[in-house]
Design a protein around this motif. Sequence first.
Motif, PDB file in Angstrom:
ATOM      1  N   UNK A 462      46.636  49.043  37.733  1.00 30.47           N
ATOM      2  CA  UNK A 462      46.423  48.003  36.728  1.00 30.47           C
ATOM      3  C   UNK A 462      46.055  46.681  37.390  1.00 30.47           C
ATOM      4  N   UNK A 463      46.775  46.338  38.436  1.00 34.28           N
ATOM      5  CA  UNK A 463      46.492  45.087  39.137  1.00 34.28           C
ATOM      6  C   UNK A 463      45.101  45.104  39.758  1.00 34.28           C
ATOM      7  N   UNK A 464      44.700  46.259  40.300  1.00 39.19           N
ATOM      8  CA  UNK A 464      43.357  46.372  40.884  1.00 39.19           C
ATOM      9  C   UNK A 464      42.295  46.052  39.828  1.00 39.19           C
ATOM     10  N   UNK A 465      42.424  46.677  38.638  1.00 39.07           N
ATOM     11  CA  UNK A 465      41.450  46.430  37.560  1.00 39.07           C
ATOM     12  C   UNK A 465      41.459  44.966  37.150  1.00 39.07           C
ATOM     13  N   UNK A 466      42.640  44.370  37.096  1.00 41.71           N
ATOM     14  CA  UNK A 466      42.775  42.971  36.695  1.00 41.71           C
ATOM     15  C   UNK A 466      42.089  42.048  37.693  1.00 41.71           C
ATOM     16  N   UNK A 467      42.475  42.156  38.976  1.00 48.54           N
ATOM     17  CA  UNK A 467      41.939  41.252  39.990  1.00 48.54           C
ATOM     18  C   UNK A 467      40.449  41.485  40.207  1.00 48.54           C
TER      19      UNK A 467
END
Length: 737
Positions: A462-467
């Motif tokens: 999720x963090x990868x997609x966000x950043x």
Amino acid sequence: MSHTALTFFEQSLINHEKQICHTKIQQLIARISTYLAFSSESIINLANYGLIPIYTENSQETILRELETSIPLLNFKTFTWQIHLSQTITQLALKIGTGDRVNQCDIIFILRQKRENNPIIATCQLEGCLLKDNQWAIFNFGKTIPADDYFCELQSPNADNRVNTLFIWLTVPYKTQFHHLGHYCYNEPDKANLEFIADNLTYHEHIDLILYVSDTKYLANCLNSIFTQIYPHWFLYIIIKRKLLLPSFPQKYQNRIKIIIIEESTETAFIYCNLFKQLTNQWVILLESSDQLTVDALLSFAEYTNKLDKPIAMLYSDEDSVDETDHYTQPYFKPDWSNELLKGQFYLGQLIIYHTELIKQIDDLATNIPFSTLLWDIALKASEKAQSIQHIQKILCHRRSNNLSTQTTAALTCIQAALIREDLGGKVELNPVIPTSYLLSYPMIATPLVSIIIPIRDKIELLIACIDSILAITNYHNYEFIIVDNDSKVAETFAILTHYQQKLAQKMSIVQEKGEFNFSRLVNVGVKQSRGEIILLLNNDMQLLTSPQWLQTMVGFAQHSKIGAVGCKLLYPQDNTIQHAGIICGIGGVANHPHRYYSVESTGYFNRLTVVANYSAVTGACLMVQRELWNKVGGFDENLAIAFNDIDFCFKLSEKGFRHIVVPQVVFYHYESKTRGLEDSHEKQQRLQQEQTYLYQRWQDRIQADPFYNQHLTPYKEDFSLNPHSIYYCETDNILL
């Protein structure tokens, strides 16, 4: 964070209600289509009925719309509509019906250019015998058609209207569908009760009515609505052009009316400025000749001011629409005073009462503009000087349904002038989504550092997609990520964090915060470790969708001297429906997200999804605020560990005089609650209840009467439907009869 936890039963109930709603709308569309098929009109503009044919620029597309119906193509009918081609094409596919039979009639499709005289740009004809039922009919133009707006015509000249008849499939374009409020019924109030109220007023307010007559078509109705007022303490000024004829007045009103005849070339703004200086009564109302006052309109104003313990400068009411058959529909139950909303649309509407001392201060009205825009200009200038603006939640005016304002460069000029007077560099532009509203923006002051605070616990994908979405889209570079890691365990999480730290260097910091998940504590820790002048709270389950200017847009509003929290539009990625576009209190308990599950293309309740609008709170999943304001109210309350912390924070800012806005131009996907899970255990439900009680005890008055909602709208759902306890609610929904 999420503010509600739906049980399986609640979700089933919602799905059931949605199905009922879809069924009713399908019935409504079917009735409209039946009317169109057998009406006497030979050329029918489908847009007038909120319908468009189902078409695609890609003949391989197989998607079906939820709300669709069909109309027979009779040989004396021509259906017209407008389309926007998003790309260069050589063919277009329409969904056609044959009635499961071989048709011997043809179908002709004409494409016209949208310019003077609408010249034909292409004509195609298909033989009915080659068409298949409920399938795409492909019209090949034989040449390249550039992307642009076009007018379409469809007809079947040799249909026999019995056996050989083709059908065109239609749908409701949600983004242009006007908001229908089911179960609405306006009934005249009881006259005896009104007379009792009038007889028991402590003191009488004297009101000047200024009526501008641009057209005499509805003038008799307008005058009659004034003459039949229960409250008698009024004086009427009528401004009318010399060429127009006034109806005769009853003798008893002769001494209470002054007629001002003007020439065709006389500037309306000049007349109003002069007349304002001559007013002698305490209050003034500006009317148009198509307006109709309810019988209790003036009495309601007088009753309201009698109950006030402090003076006010402006007062406005709710309103509805009256059609040619004198049927009342399209009620607008408005929010209380909303500064940014007024600059996006003239939501104050047709009935505003001004204190005369306030209106006399206005002497620089815009010239050479339509009268509806002049009213907007007056409201903007008066509101800037008004110390108190109040709202009566009551239908006191019937507007003409064909008299809704449209986008004009004159209105654009008036709004921009208001922003210039504000002196904060604000800009306004025509709203590309809806032709009756405008879009605001403010420039950034310098290039402040924006600290993006993101709490995480594993779920590194999720963090990868966000950043990555932020890095790929954003063209503003002065920002930093503060990742607050709350007890992550997975090795991949630490590997990815190390990767980002090496890649972004000073633009990323990792803060380790041990212990039980407490969103408020995590963001407070993140803010303390950050360096930015601007704080942006962001969930890890977010994915940016909008333009490279998104940060500049939000920062511009956050730096506004009167704005506290800045939010944006969040979508469910599964179906592109609204998850968040502001928070309203009192819906479904403490608070909820209005417009939830609306299509991303929907304009919302009276277009509120398309403009910069004021709300009581915005979600902490994406909340921007100045660090100075964050510190002023002490950040998030850690007693609210999971839910309602964002609402509490916004309320604390509101208490200090700041207002909150949602910027529709900024859009994220929100994979809601994926990190911490749903509120589906007894322990989580108990904690949620405790936090709800905590917030309610602290902000009971605010929760019970959200200023950006209306008592006549439902407290049970998020769809702006009519409150079943409203005086305007009736069991039968007349529009479906």
